[in-house]
Motif scaffolding. Structure first.
Motif, mmCIF file in Angstrom:
data_model
loop_
_atom_site.group_PDB
_atom_site.id
_atom_site.type_symbol
_atom_site.label_atom_id
_atom_site.label_comp_id
_atom_site.label_asym_id
_atom_site.label_seq_id
_atom_site.Cartn_x
_atom_site.Cartn_y
_atom_site.Cartn_z
ATOM 1 N N ASP A 170 0.840 -1.197 0.000
ATOM 2 C CA ASP A 170 0.000 0.000 0.000
ATOM 3 C C ASP A 170 0.873 1.244 0.000
ATOM 4 N N HIS A 208 0.377 5.756 0.418
ATOM 5 C CA HIS A 208 -0.468 6.950 0.564
ATOM 6 C C HIS A 208 0.404 8.186 0.435
ATOM 7 N N HIS A 256 -2.964 -1.194 6.138
ATOM 8 C CA HIS A 256 -3.594 -1.620 4.884
ATOM 9 C C HIS A 256 -2.790 -2.729 4.214
HETATM 10 MG MG MG Z 1 -4.496 2.279 1.701
#
Ligand code: MG
Length: 155
Positions: free
Chosen positions: A8, A10, A42
């Motif tokens: 993941d 961000h 995540h």
């Molecule tokens: Mg995420």
């Protein structure tokens, strides 16, 4: 034994808290996302879902669903783990790498291990977390965001 992998990332943005592995880390920038943008959580959630063959976090908690806006990702991990348990598996261990140019993760690793272990009802010794920079290269190196990779086993 089954193995799953999760990835993941961000993007950093002002005016957001920086939450990784369920720990709020003091920093000038936070991460943007529909939930709390906890990339460590995540990645781990995707790893356990992948190991169980249960799809991914985006299918379980769609970012179009207002229920998950600002969601505490530790709770999403707990909920995903319930689905894993219902499917007949239980968590073995995880190894996670978080990649960020800043801030320093070292002071927060033990706290992350504890929070993730609590979410999965396991010992913190089963959750390994490592942190790296990207040696100044690319989008991570420019401090644009954070990435996390997780591998998890289920039995
Ligand atoms: Mg995420």
């Amino acid at each position: 034994m089954r193995v799953g992998i999760g990835y993941d990332s961000h993007r950093f943005a002002p005016g957001r808290p920086l939450i990784l592995g369920g720990v709020t880390i003091p920093h000038s920038l936070g991460l943007t996302g529909h939930s709390d943008a906890d990339a460590v959580c995540h990645a781990l959630t995707d790893a356990i879902l992948g190991a169980a063959g249960l799809g991914d976090i985006g299918q379980m908690f769609p970012d179009t669903d207002p229920r998950w806006k600002g969601a505490d990702s530790v709770k999403l991990l707990t909920q995903a783990n319930l689905a894993v348990v219902e499917a007949g598996y239980h968590f073995g261990q995880a190894d996670i790498t978080v990649i960020a140019e800043a801030p320093r993760m070292a002071p927060h690793i033990a706290g992350m291990q504890q929070r993730l272990a609590d979410a999965l009802v396991v010992s913190p010794s089963t959750i390994s977390i490592k942190a790296k920079t990207n040696e100044g290269m690319g989008w991570i190196g420019r401090g644009e965001g954070v990435a996390a990779i997780a591998v998890a086993t289920l039995s």
